[in-house]
Design a protein around this motif. Structure first.
Motif, PDB file in Angstrom:
ATOM      1  N   ALA A   6      21.685  70.619  98.247  1.00 55.32           N
ATOM      2  CA  ALA A   6      21.281  70.118  99.680  1.00 55.32           C
ATOM      3  C   ALA A   6      22.717  70.144 100.408  1.00 55.32           C
ATOM      4  CB  ALA A   6      20.766  68.824  99.388  1.00 55.32           C
ATOM      5  N   PRO A   7      22.628  70.449 101.819  1.00 52.88           N
ATOM      6  CA  PRO A   7      23.790  69.961 102.507  1.00 52.88           C
ATOM      7  C   PRO A   7      24.080  68.635 102.680  1.00 52.88           C
ATOM      8  CG  PRO A   7      21.715  70.384 103.895  1.00 52.88           C
ATOM      9  CD  PRO A   7      21.420  70.496 102.447  1.00 52.88           C
ATOM     10  N   MET A   8      25.401  68.413 102.458  1.00 49.86           N
ATOM     11  CA  MET A   8      25.791  66.704 102.426  1.00 49.86           C
ATOM     12  C   MET A   8      27.220  66.826 103.182  1.00 49.86           C
ATOM     13  SD  MET A   8      24.673  64.946  99.218  1.00 49.86           S
ATOM     14  CE  MET A   8      24.769  66.006  97.867  1.00 49.86           C
ATOM     15  N   GLU A   9      27.134  66.417 104.405  1.00 43.75           N
ATOM     16  CA  GLU A   9      28.316  66.204 105.205  1.00 43.75           C
ATOM     17  C   GLU A   9      29.268  65.222 104.599  1.00 43.75           C
ATOM     18  OE1 GLU A   9      28.019  63.343 108.443  1.00 43.75           O
ATOM     19  OE2 GLU A   9      29.845  64.445 109.513  1.00 43.75           O
ATOM     20  N   PHE A  33      26.205  69.801 108.444  1.00 43.20           N
ATOM     21  CA  PHE A  33      25.687  70.200 109.770  1.00 43.20           C
ATOM     22  C   PHE A  33      26.823  70.447 110.613  1.00 43.20           C
ATOM     23  CE2 PHE A  33      25.477  65.372 110.035  1.00 43.20           C
ATOM     24  CZ  PHE A  33      26.207  65.498 111.318  1.00 43.20           C
ATOM     25  N   GLN A  68      24.142  75.596 108.693  1.00 44.15           N
ATOM     26  CA  GLN A  68      23.333  74.473 109.490  1.00 44.15           C
ATOM     27  C   GLN A  68      23.726  74.092 110.713  1.00 44.15           C
ATOM     28  OE1 GLN A  68      22.460  70.576 108.029  1.00 44.15           O
ATOM     29  NE2 GLN A  68      20.560  71.101 107.394  1.00 44.15           N
ATOM     30  N   ASN A  95      18.907  71.378 111.290  1.00 46.36           N
ATOM     31  CA  ASN A  95      18.813  70.026 110.734  1.00 46.36           C
ATOM     32  C   ASN A  95      17.838  69.092 111.403  1.00 46.36           C
ATOM     33  OD1 ASN A  95      19.225  67.250 110.378  1.00 46.36           O
ATOM     34  ND2 ASN A  95      21.298  67.777 109.526  1.00 46.36           N
ATOM     35  N   LYS A 139      15.077  72.109 108.092  1.00 43.62           N
ATOM     36  CA  LYS A 139      14.959  70.845 106.833  1.00 43.62           C
ATOM     37  C   LYS A 139      14.688  69.669 107.869  1.00 43.62           C
ATOM     38  CE  LYS A 139      17.965  68.748 103.502  1.00 43.62           C
ATOM     39  NZ  LYS A 139      18.455  67.545 104.122  1.00 43.62           N
ATOM     40  N   HIS A 168      12.834  66.620 103.065  1.00 49.87           N
ATOM     41  CA  HIS A 168      13.228  65.717 102.344  1.00 49.87           C
ATOM     42  C   HIS A 168      12.091  64.380 102.669  1.00 49.87           C
ATOM     43  CE1 HIS A 168      16.415  62.000 102.314  1.00 49.87           C
ATOM     44  NE2 HIS A 168      15.629  62.005 101.531  1.00 49.87           N
ATOM     45  N   ARG A 170      11.137  61.654 102.899  1.00 46.90           N
ATOM     46  CA  ARG A 170      11.069  60.306 103.304  1.00 46.90           C
ATOM     47  C   ARG A 170      11.189  60.449 104.761  1.00 46.90           C
ATOM     48  NH1 ARG A 170      14.819  58.292  98.795  1.00 46.90           N
ATOM     49  NH2 ARG A 170      16.152  60.181  99.133  1.00 46.90           N
ATOM     50  N   TYR A 176      17.534  56.316 102.903  1.00 46.47           N
ATOM     51  CA  TYR A 176      17.673  57.079 101.549  1.00 46.47           C
ATOM     52  C   TYR A 176      17.190  56.198 100.436  1.00 46.47           C
ATOM     53  CZ  TYR A 176      20.804  60.503 103.563  1.00 46.47           C
ATOM     54  OH  TYR A 176      21.342  61.240 104.226  1.00 46.47           O
ATOM     55  N   ASN A 199      12.411  67.962  98.583  1.00 48.36           N
ATOM     56  CA  ASN A 199      13.680  67.330  98.516  1.00 48.36           C
ATOM     57  C   ASN A 199      13.648  65.909  98.135  1.00 48.36           C
ATOM     58  OD1 ASN A 199      16.102  66.331 100.490  1.00 48.36           O
ATOM     59  ND2 ASN A 199      16.861  67.062  98.637  1.00 48.36           N
ATOM     60  N   GLY A 200      14.585  65.274  97.468  1.00 45.40           N
ATOM     61  CA  GLY A 200      14.709  63.823  97.558  1.00 45.40           C
ATOM     62  C   GLY A 200      14.346  62.983  96.079  1.00 45.40           C
ATOM     63  N   GLU A 201      15.416  62.445  95.662  1.00 44.33           N
ATOM     64  CA  GLU A 201      15.214  61.542  94.742  1.00 44.33           C
ATOM     65  C   GLU A 201      14.853  62.453  93.217  1.00 44.33           C
ATOM     66  OE1 GLU A 201      15.638  58.388  94.396  1.00 44.33           O
ATOM     67  OE2 GLU A 201      16.608  58.351  96.390  1.00 44.33           O
ATOM     68  N   GLY A 223      20.282  67.067  95.817  1.00 47.97           N
ATOM     69  CA  GLY A 223      21.405  66.581  96.808  1.00 47.97           C
ATOM     70  C   GLY A 223      22.265  65.738  95.907  1.00 47.97           C
ATOM     71  N   ARG A 224      22.124  64.406  95.799  1.00 51.99           N
ATOM     72  CA  ARG A 224      23.101  63.500  95.285  1.00 51.99           C
ATOM     73  C   ARG A 224      23.253  63.748  93.749  1.00 51.99           C
ATOM     74  NH1 ARG A 224      20.188  58.390  97.546  1.00 51.99           N
ATOM     75  NH2 ARG A 224      18.798  59.870  97.353  1.00 51.99           N
TER      76      ARG A 224
HETATM   77  C1  LIG Z   1      26.419  62.063 102.189  1.00 48.71           C
HETATM   78  C2  LIG Z   1      25.301  62.699 102.571  1.00 48.71           C
HETATM   79  C3  LIG Z   1      25.507  63.756 103.571  1.00 48.71           C
HETATM   80  C4  LIG Z   1      24.395  64.560 104.141  1.00 48.71           C
HETATM   81  N1  LIG Z   1      24.582  65.367 105.049  1.00 48.71           N
HETATM   82  C5  LIG Z   1      23.440  66.237 105.484  1.00 48.71           C
HETATM   83  C6  LIG Z   1      23.712  67.231 105.999  1.00 48.71           C
HETATM   84  O1  LIG Z   1      24.746  67.552 106.635  1.00 48.71           O
HETATM   85  N2  LIG Z   1      22.659  68.078 106.494  1.00 48.71           N
HETATM   86  C7  LIG Z   1      21.126  67.805 106.247  1.00 48.71           C
HETATM   87  O2  LIG Z   1      20.345  68.441 106.404  1.00 48.71           O
HETATM   88  N3  LIG Z   1      21.146  66.829 105.277  1.00 48.71           N
HETATM   89  C8  LIG Z   1      22.335  65.863 104.887  1.00 48.71           C
HETATM   90  N4  LIG Z   1      22.029  65.104 103.983  1.00 48.71           N
HETATM   91  C9  LIG Z   1      20.658  64.855 103.314  1.00 48.71           C
HETATM   92  C10 LIG Z   1      20.707  65.440 102.003  1.00 48.71           C
HETATM   93  O3  LIG Z   1      20.563  67.050 102.203  1.00 48.71           O
HETATM   94  C11 LIG Z   1      19.352  65.403 101.195  1.00 48.71           C
HETATM   95  O4  LIG Z   1      18.152  65.710 101.823  1.00 48.71           O
HETATM   96  C12 LIG Z   1      19.169  63.692 100.633  1.00 48.71           C
HETATM   97  O5  LIG Z   1      20.482  63.537 100.174  1.00 48.71           O
HETATM   98  C13 LIG Z   1      17.939  63.657 100.062  1.00 48.71           C
HETATM   99  O6  LIG Z   1      18.187  64.442  98.632  1.00 48.71           O
HETATM  100  P1  LIG Z   1      18.825  63.702  97.293  1.00 48.71           P
HETATM  101  O7  LIG Z   1      17.956  62.575  96.959  1.00 48.71           O
HETATM  102  O8  LIG Z   1      18.587  64.973  96.229  1.00 48.71           O
HETATM  103  O9  LIG Z   1      20.148  63.176  97.569  1.00 48.71           O
HETATM  104  C14 LIG Z   1      22.904  64.136 103.567  1.00 48.71           C
HETATM  105  C15 LIG Z   1      22.989  63.354 102.577  1.00 48.71           C
HETATM  106  C16 LIG Z   1      24.014  62.316 102.044  1.00 48.71           C
HETATM  107  C17 LIG Z   1      23.902  61.499 100.999  1.00 48.71           C
END
Ligand SMILES: Cc1cc2nc3c(=O)[nH]c(=O)nc-3n(C[C@H](O)[C@H](O)[C@H](O)COP(=O)(O)O)c2cc1C
Length: 314
Positions: A6-9, A33, A68, A95, A139, A168, A170, A176, A199-201, A223-224
């Motif tokens: 997953a993308p995570m900023e 993103f 993204q 996004n 997404k 995702h 939710r 989250y 995606n999610g959890e 993601g996490r």
């Molecule tokens: C710190 C953080 C930064 C994130 N940044 C982005 C992002 O840049 N682009 C995006 O589409 N989702 C972003 N997300 C959402 C994640 O891609 C993912 O959808 C969300 O964490 C749920 O998945 P998970 O439960 O596996 O973590 C971010 C989530 C977190 C926690």
């Protein structure tokens, strides 16, 4: 089954993508993103977010990295996508899920889900601005405050020509907060024929199978949990193919993390302390020794001291 990172900023940057794809199990990554306001961004911005573009758009292990974009203007999303195209990305992702107040106040991310037509217009503009050979994906979340418009949103996105969609599971109001509502996605996978990625959890192998079964999806996005259990993707893949996978133990994993931090520090000299604490805060959920180490390092602000503490383990 495919597994996407997953993308995570602020977390999953170039070095992290290299590390995770080296650890195995991932089939695709997505950059953090890139905010598109009413302007045409210079090429260097895209290259900063995705240095992989200088090497065919793949990580060192050869895993494709989609770029993204996030923005609420169909015109500027299209113009920027056209500029990205010159850099030959393996794909462009849009996004529509970001819950942050700053982003949603400025007509971006999950706020756009309130206007399915605008979502469709943005996707159509990006799709029409780039060569058909470049996949455009999106997404989303289930919706802004509820999932009532989910089908309508997906209709517009599919009509506009995306090749795949990550959901995702939710709403933006859920942010989250667990759980993720995998089963809500079932109506979407039953109706639409494009690949939908759940995606999610998804924190464990069992979660992965439940998410796939409840959503009707064939692919997942982690993601996490990738931070908590860096080899989860490889474990899920091994289970899927019926093979054995030997996960690294804590000392081995810590060595890998320290090597990564050494590499990353060369590019981002001040980042080791924060990144170490951030990552240990995730790892401590799966590796008890990480909790002891986290307490040991949490007040350290000096890079050398941090490396010494990490090298000495617990
Ligand atoms: C710190 C953080 C930064 C994130 N940044 C982005 C992002 O840049 N682009 C995006 O589409 N989702 C972003 N997300 C959402 C994640 O891609 C993912 O959808 C969300 O964490 C749920 O998945 P998970 O439960 O596996 O973590 C971010 C989530 C977190 C926690």
């Amino acid at each position: 089954m495919r597994i996407f990172l997953a993308p995570m900023e602020g977390v999953i940057d170039y070095e992290m993508r290299n590390l995770f794809t080296q650890l195995g199990g991932f089939d695709r990554c997505v950059t953090e993103f890139i905010r598109v306001n009413d302007q045409l961004l210079p090429e260097r911005v895209f290259l900063r977010y995705s240095p992989e573009l200088e090497r065919g758009g793949v990580t060192d292990s050869g895993v494709p990295v989609y770029l993204q974009l996030l923005g609420g203007s169909p015109k500027f999303m299209g113009l920027n996508a056209a500029r990205v195209q010159v850099l030959e990305p393996p794909g462009i992702d849009i996004n529509f899920g970001c819950p942050s107040n700053t982003v949603t106040r400025n007509n971006g991310g999950s706020r756009l889900l309130l206007d399915p037509q605008l979502v469709g217009d943005i996707v159509a503009s990006v799709r029409e601005s780039v060569d058909p050979s470049i996949p455009v994906t999106a997404k989303i979340r289930l919706g802004f405050s509820n999932a009532d418009s989910l089908e309508c949103i997906v209709d517009k996105i599919v009509e506009a020509g995306v090749s795949e969609l990550s959901i995702h599971a939710r709403t933006r109001e859920d942010r989250y907060k667990p759980p993720a509502y995998w089963a809500t996605v079932k109506a979407i996978t039953e109706k639409f024929s494009i690949p939908i990625i759940i995606n999610g959890e998804i924190w464990s192998i069992d979660n992965a199978y439940s998410a796939l079964e409840q959503s009707g999806c064939r692919d997942i996005m982690l993601g996490r949990s990738a931070l908590t259990t860096p080899q989860l993707a490889a474990c899920i893949k091994a289970r899927h193919s019926g093979s054995e996978f030997q996960e690294m133990d804590w000392p081995e994993l810590l060595d890998v993390i320290v090597c990564y931090l050494y590499d990353a520090e060369k590019k981002h000299p001040d980042f080791v302390c924060n990144r170490s604490k951030q990552w240990l805060a995730f790892l401590l959920n799966a590796y008890p020794p990480a909790l002891t180490l986290f307490h040991k390092v949490k007040r350290i602000k000096n890079t050398k001291e941090m490396f010494n503490a990490l090298r000495s383990g617990i």
